[in-house]
Design a protein around this motif. Structure first.
Motif, PDB file in Angstrom:
ATOM      1  N   ILE A  60      15.082  21.540   0.095  1.00 53.87           N
ATOM      2  CA  ILE A  60      16.309  20.812  -0.244  1.00 53.87           C
ATOM      3  C   ILE A  60      16.217  19.351   0.186  1.00 53.87           C
ATOM      4  CG2 ILE A  60      18.778  20.568   0.186  1.00 53.87           C
ATOM      5  CD1 ILE A  60      18.987  23.555   0.418  1.00 53.87           C
ATOM      6  N   ALA A  61      15.960  19.128   1.476  1.00 58.59           N
ATOM      7  CA  ALA A  61      15.992  17.763   2.017  1.00 58.59           C
ATOM      8  C   ALA A  61      14.660  17.075   1.759  1.00 58.59           C
ATOM      9  CB  ALA A  61      16.301  17.797   3.511  1.00 58.59           C
ATOM     10  N   MET A  62      14.596  16.299   0.676  1.00 59.21           N
ATOM     11  CA  MET A  62      13.393  15.551   0.332  1.00 59.21           C
ATOM     12  C   MET A  62      13.779  14.117   0.006  1.00 59.21           C
ATOM     13  SD  MET A  62      11.102  18.151  -2.014  1.00 59.21           S
ATOM     14  CE  MET A  62      12.392  18.419  -3.240  1.00 59.21           C
ATOM     15  N   PRO A  63      12.848  13.176   0.217  1.00 57.22           N
ATOM     16  CA  PRO A  63      13.154  11.772  -0.078  1.00 57.22           C
ATOM     17  C   PRO A  63      13.193  11.497  -1.572  1.00 57.22           C
ATOM     18  CG  PRO A  63      10.866  12.014   0.592  1.00 57.22           C
ATOM     19  CD  PRO A  63      11.513  13.352   0.798  1.00 57.22           C
ATOM     20  N   VAL A  64      13.736  10.334  -1.927  1.00 57.27           N
ATOM     21  CA  VAL A  64      13.830   9.822  -3.296  1.00 57.27           C
ATOM     22  C   VAL A  64      14.837  10.623  -4.122  1.00 57.27           C
ATOM     23  CG1 VAL A  64      12.604   9.186  -5.407  1.00 57.27           C
ATOM     24  CG2 VAL A  64      11.432   9.034  -3.190  1.00 57.27           C
ATOM     25  N   LEU A  65      14.647  11.942  -4.181  1.00 56.16           N
ATOM     26  CA  LEU A  65      15.562  12.822  -4.894  1.00 56.16           C
ATOM     27  C   LEU A  65      15.573  14.144  -4.146  1.00 56.16           C
ATOM     28  CD1 LEU A  65      17.236  12.721  -7.603  1.00 56.16           C
ATOM     29  CD2 LEU A  65      15.362  14.060  -8.600  1.00 56.16           C
ATOM     30  N   ASN A  66      16.752  14.617  -3.754  1.00 53.79           N
ATOM     31  CA  ASN A  66      16.812  15.860  -2.972  1.00 53.79           C
ATOM     32  C   ASN A  66      16.667  17.082  -3.865  1.00 53.79           C
ATOM     33  OD1 ASN A  66      19.685  16.994  -3.638  1.00 53.79           O
ATOM     34  ND2 ASN A  66      19.971  14.790  -3.264  1.00 53.79           N
ATOM     35  N   GLY A  67      16.463  18.235  -3.230  1.00 51.45           N
ATOM     36  CA  GLY A  67      16.218  19.462  -3.977  1.00 51.45           C
ATOM     37  C   GLY A  67      17.363  19.906  -4.847  1.00 51.45           C
ATOM     38  N   LEU A  68      18.589  19.621  -4.429  1.00 53.40           N
ATOM     39  CA  LEU A  68      19.751  19.971  -5.238  1.00 53.40           C
ATOM     40  C   LEU A  68      19.721  19.245  -6.576  1.00 53.40           C
ATOM     41  CD1 LEU A  68      22.660  21.167  -5.613  1.00 53.40           C
ATOM     42  CD2 LEU A  68      23.500  19.078  -4.534  1.00 53.40           C
ATOM     43  N   GLU A  69      19.561  17.927  -6.516  1.00 51.05           N
ATOM     44  CA  GLU A  69      19.557  17.141  -7.749  1.00 51.05           C
ATOM     45  C   GLU A  69      18.300  17.417  -8.568  1.00 51.05           C
ATOM     46  OE1 GLU A  69      20.909  15.079 -10.755  1.00 51.05           O
ATOM     47  OE2 GLU A  69      22.069  15.582  -8.960  1.00 51.05           O
ATOM     48  N   ALA A  70      17.166  17.635  -7.899  1.00 52.88           N
ATOM     49  CA  ALA A  70      15.938  17.965  -8.622  1.00 52.88           C
ATOM     50  C   ALA A  70      16.106  19.271  -9.390  1.00 52.88           C
ATOM     51  CB  ALA A  70      14.765  18.066  -7.650  1.00 52.88           C
ATOM     52  N   THR A  71      16.713  20.259  -8.750  1.00 58.53           N
ATOM     53  CA  THR A  71      16.956  21.542  -9.418  1.00 58.53           C
ATOM     54  C   THR A  71      17.870  21.364 -10.619  1.00 58.53           C
ATOM     55  OG1 THR A  71      16.656  22.783  -7.355  1.00 58.53           O
ATOM     56  CG2 THR A  71      17.892  23.868  -9.109  1.00 58.53           C
ATOM     57  N   ARG A  72      18.915  20.572 -10.446  1.00 59.87           N
ATOM     58  CA  ARG A  72      19.855  20.331 -11.539  1.00 59.87           C
ATOM     59  C   ARG A  72      19.142  19.669 -12.720  1.00 59.87           C
ATOM     60  NH1 ARG A  72      25.628  17.990 -10.096  1.00 59.87           N
ATOM     61  NH2 ARG A  72      24.396  16.416  -9.009  1.00 59.87           N
ATOM     62  N   GLN A  73      18.293  18.690 -12.450  1.00 58.69           N
ATOM     63  CA  GLN A  73      17.593  17.998 -13.539  1.00 58.69           C
ATOM     64  C   GLN A  73      16.576  18.905 -14.214  1.00 58.69           C
ATOM     65  OE1 GLN A  73      16.132  14.069 -12.631  1.00 58.69           O
ATOM     66  NE2 GLN A  73      17.946  13.519 -11.439  1.00 58.69           N
ATOM     67  N   ILE A  74      15.867  19.707 -13.433  1.00 57.19           N
ATOM     68  CA  ILE A  74      14.878  20.627 -14.001  1.00 57.19           C
ATOM     69  C   ILE A  74      15.551  21.622 -14.936  1.00 57.19           C
ATOM     70  CG2 ILE A  74      13.334  22.562 -13.435  1.00 57.19           C
ATOM     71  CD1 ILE A  74      12.599  20.947 -10.862  1.00 57.19           C
ATOM     72  N   LEU A  75      16.660  22.208 -14.492  1.00 56.31           N
ATOM     73  CA  LEU A  75      17.340  23.225 -15.292  1.00 56.31           C
ATOM     74  C   LEU A  75      18.069  22.632 -16.492  1.00 56.31           C
ATOM     75  CD1 LEU A  75      18.630  25.519 -12.420  1.00 56.31           C
ATOM     76  CD2 LEU A  75      16.812  26.009 -14.059  1.00 56.31           C
ATOM     77  N   ALA A  76      18.446  21.358 -16.397  1.00 57.42           N
ATOM     78  CA  ALA A  76      19.051  20.706 -17.553  1.00 57.42           C
ATOM     79  C   ALA A  76      18.041  20.557 -18.681  1.00 57.42           C
ATOM     80  CB  ALA A  76      19.597  19.339 -17.154  1.00 57.42           C
ATOM     81  N   THR A  77      16.782  20.319 -18.315  1.00 53.31           N
ATOM     82  CA  THR A  77      15.713  20.178 -19.296  1.00 53.31           C
ATOM     83  C   THR A  77      15.196  21.532 -19.761  1.00 53.31           C
ATOM     84  OG1 THR A  77      15.015  18.076 -18.324  1.00 53.31           O
ATOM     85  CG2 THR A  77      13.408  19.215 -19.707  1.00 53.31           C
ATOM     86  N   ASP A  78      15.072  22.467 -18.811  1.00 51.63           N
ATOM     87  CA  ASP A  78      14.541  23.798 -19.119  1.00 51.63           C
ATOM     88  C   ASP A  78      15.384  24.859 -18.413  1.00 51.63           C
ATOM     89  OD1 ASP A  78      13.097  26.064 -19.672  1.00 51.63           O
ATOM     90  OD2 ASP A  78      11.391  25.560 -18.379  1.00 51.63           O
ATOM     91  N   PRO A  79      16.394  25.389 -19.097  1.00 53.37           N
ATOM     92  CA  PRO A  79      17.282  26.379 -18.476  1.00 53.37           C
ATOM     93  C   PRO A  79      16.576  27.670 -18.064  1.00 53.37           C
ATOM     94  CG  PRO A  79      18.272  25.468 -20.467  1.00 53.37           C
ATOM     95  CD  PRO A  79      16.840  25.010 -20.448  1.00 53.37           C
ATOM     96  N   LEU A 183      14.957   3.118  -9.984  1.00 58.50           N
ATOM     97  CA  LEU A 183      15.512   3.876 -11.098  1.00 58.50           C
ATOM     98  C   LEU A 183      15.285   3.220 -12.454  1.00 58.50           C
ATOM     99  CD1 LEU A 183      18.914   4.999  -9.514  1.00 58.50           C
ATOM    100  CD2 LEU A 183      16.752   6.255  -9.614  1.00 58.50           C
ATOM    101  N   GLY A 184      14.746   1.983 -12.440  1.00 61.69           N
ATOM    102  CA  GLY A 184      14.488   1.295 -13.694  1.00 61.69           C
ATOM    103  C   GLY A 184      15.751   0.859 -14.411  1.00 61.69           C
ATOM    104  N   ILE A 185      16.749   0.458 -13.630  1.00 56.81           N
ATOM    105  CA  ILE A 185      18.016  -0.013 -14.195  1.00 56.81           C
ATOM    106  C   ILE A 185      18.342  -1.377 -13.602  1.00 56.81           C
ATOM    107  CG2 ILE A 185      18.899   2.296 -14.657  1.00 56.81           C
ATOM    108  CD1 ILE A 185      20.467   2.184 -12.083  1.00 56.81           C
ATOM    109  N   SER A 186      19.369  -2.025 -14.116  1.00 56.39           N
ATOM    110  CA  SER A 186      19.725  -3.353 -13.632  1.00 56.39           C
ATOM    111  C   SER A 186      20.543  -3.259 -12.347  1.00 56.39           C
ATOM    112  CB  SER A 186      20.536  -4.107 -14.686  1.00 56.39           C
ATOM    113  OG  SER A 186      21.825  -3.512 -14.841  1.00 56.39           O
TER     114      SER A 186
END
Length: 228
Positions: A60-79, A183-186
């Motif tokens: 869960i506790a990881m730098p740059v992007l935590n495990g919660l958000e990483a899981t959410r992004q992974i499952l959004a792409t591949d349920p 993040l590659g944003i302004s």
């Protein structure tokens, strides 16, 4: 997954010594193939998309992007992705939040190798798996609308993916310019996301965002020791 097929595992863990131990354990088991290692949440999201492993073993506790958000992004792409959480943090808030975003299981890092092996096998077969102590707590516990720190738990779930990314980077001490580069944003867009965060969470300064991030498990308390 076909019977007798080796289970492919992607490991996400930022602590090198823990990652090395888990890699050795997985490689020693004849039923698993370790297909990749990630040191932060951003890496595991990218590797999950390219490797498509049977099971993602996620801290869960990881730098740059935590495990919660990483899981959410992974499952959004591949349920269909199967994420198994292995974390030192097993408070009810962490467990409920990870299951809410779609994690298939949750284990404490103190768990035995035998239970970890069983959990990976169960999750790879499409079933859920929680360690015995967590399973009991889920059966006995009642969800609360406010966590032990007084923060509304539902608010974190309402943050957009980008807002969650900005929250973590800000809480880790990044200035707006650094967040924008990461993040590659302004910078203007970063400022907009920060303001949306503060409005949603009813928090009015960076120190408050950082305290919120620590309290809700977005970052570990050791990341920022200078908060008053």
């Amino acid at each position: 997954m076909r019977p007798n097929k080796q289970i492919t595992v992607l490991l996400a863990e930022d602590h090198a010594i823990v990652r090395q131990g888990l890699c050795a354990l997985l490689r020693a088991n004849g039923g698993f193939t370790l297909v990749g290692e990630a040191r932060n949440g951003r890496e595991v999201v990218e590797l999950a998309r390219s490797l498509r492993p049977d099971v993602i073993l996620m801290d869960i506790a990881m730098p740059v992007l935590n495990g919660l958000e990483a899981t959410r992004q992974i499952l959004a792409t591949d349920p269909t992705a199967r994420v198994l959480i292995l974390s030192a943090h097993s408070d009810d808030e962490y467990i409920e939040r990870m299951t809410a975003v779609g994690a298939a299981g949750f284990l404490e890092k103190q768990t035995s190798a035998e239970i970890l092996t069983e959990a990976i096998q169960e999750v790879a077969q499409g079933r859920s798996f929680f360690s015995p102590t967590i399973r009991k707590r889920l059966a006995d516990g009642k969800k609360r609308s406010v966590d032990r720190n007084g923060f509304a738990r539902s608010e974190a779930m309402r943050l957009t993916t980008r807002e969650s990314e900005v929250l973590q980077l800000v809480a880790e001490g990044s200035a707006n310019k650094q967040v924008a580069a990461a993040l590659g944003i302004s910078i203007k867009t970063v400022e907009k996301h920060r303001q949306h965060l503060m409005d949603k969470l009813n928090i009015h300064d960076t120190a408050g965002l950082t305290r919120y991030a620590i309290a809700t498990g977005v970052i570990e308390s050791s990341v920022r020791l200078t908060i008053n």
